[in-house]
Design an enzyme around this catalytic site. Structure first.
Site, PDB file in Angstrom:
ATOM      1  N   HIS A  13       1.125   5.321   4.265  1.00  0.00           N
ATOM      2  CA  HIS A  13       0.285   5.705   3.135  1.00  0.00           C
ATOM      3  C   HIS A  13       0.559   7.152   2.719  1.00  0.00           C
ATOM      4  O   HIS A  13       0.694   7.453   1.528  1.00  0.00           O
ATOM      5  CB  HIS A  13      -1.188   5.525   3.500  1.00  0.00           C
ATOM      6  CG  HIS A  13      -1.579   4.098   3.683  1.00  0.00           C
ATOM      7  ND1 HIS A  13      -2.831   3.698   4.115  1.00  0.00           N
ATOM      8  CD2 HIS A  13      -0.871   2.941   3.497  1.00  0.00           C
ATOM      9  CE1 HIS A  13      -2.882   2.389   4.177  1.00  0.00           C
ATOM     10  NE2 HIS A  13      -1.712   1.900   3.814  1.00  0.00           N
ATOM     11  N   SER A  50       0.816  -1.218   0.000  1.00  0.00           N
ATOM     12  CA  SER A  50       0.000   0.000   0.000  1.00  0.00           C
ATOM     13  C   SER A  50       0.849   1.268   0.000  1.00  0.00           C
ATOM     14  O   SER A  50       0.414   2.307  -0.494  1.00  0.00           O
ATOM     15  CB  SER A  50      -0.958   0.011   1.195  1.00  0.00           C
ATOM     16  OG  SER A  50      -0.270  -0.186   2.405  1.00  0.00           O
TER      17      SER A  50
END
Length: 226
Positions: free
Chosen positions: A176, A124
């Site tokens: 992220h 991610s």
């Protein structure tokens, strides 16, 4: 036939997905993808292991590991759809460089801001880097409605996911955010021959910001709270 051609023309995306699957199968075979010992052995992020153990390679390897099949599938699906158009737009090697550096960049912010006792892994960080890169490309090509649409979609997907992350347990939010920032900056720096590029001045500024980001996150990450 068109699907086969798409897969052949996006061989970096396909290769990334194949590597993610292979690594997951290895995780499963040697003890399980949610086994802490397996994750640590294969290179998951853990701040004290990076700093105290001098295992800086974890900043790179963590992006290839996943904790559970759903973790892998959710990331792989998004990487597939983003890769199918982004690799064509920016080129194979630019796509790979942005992907890999975003994974590292996300883990750097996780090192700086994340919990020192937490174990983190997953693609991610790199995925959010693709969101950031597409946003950067769209901002510089506002006369192209397709790129603007893709950029808006990428930006809002990143933002919505980060908001959702705030209410979900055990999510590496710094990873992220860091991935998005790194992807944005690297896309500005690399540019693209067939698209309108950022000016030299803006690319130099982006490079300086990238260097500052790396130095600052490493400096902050060197402080470990045991």
């Amino acid at each position: 036939m068109n699907q086969r051609q798409n897969l052949k023309s996006c061989y970096i995306t396909v290769s990334i997905l194949a590597v993610l699957l292979l690594v997951f199968l290895i995780e499963t075979a040697i003890g399980g993808s949610e086994n802490i010992y397996v994750l640590m052995k294969m290179g998951a992020m853990k701040n004290d292991a990076v700093v105290i153990g001098n295992q800086w390679w974890r900043l790179f390897t963590a992006q290839f590991l996943h904790m559970g099949i759903m973790h892998l599938v959710s990331n792989a699906v998004m990487i597939y759809y983003l890769g199918m158009y982004m690799e064509t737009i920016i080129g194979h090697w630019r796509f790979l460089i942005i992907y890999l550096l975003s994974g590292i960049g996300g883990n750097l912010l996780s090192l700086a801001w994340g919990s020192d006792n937490a174990i983190s892994a997953g693609a991610s960080t790199a995925l959010f880097g693709l969101f950031g890169a597409m946003t950067a490309i769209a901002l510089q090509n506002r006369s192209n409605p397709i790129l603007v649409y893709l950029g808006k979609q990428s930006f809002w997907l990143a933002l919505i996911n980060i908001v959702i992350d705030l209410f979900a347990p055990n999510i590496d939010i710094p990873g992220h955010i860091g991935g998005f920032v790194m992807g944005f900056l690297v896309a500005v720096i690399l540019g693209e021959k067939t698209l309108r590029q950022y000016s030299v001045k803006k690319r130099v500024i982006a490079l300086c910001l990238l260097i500052i980001y790396c130095v600052a996150t490493v400096r902050m990450g060197m402080v470990i709270n045991l």
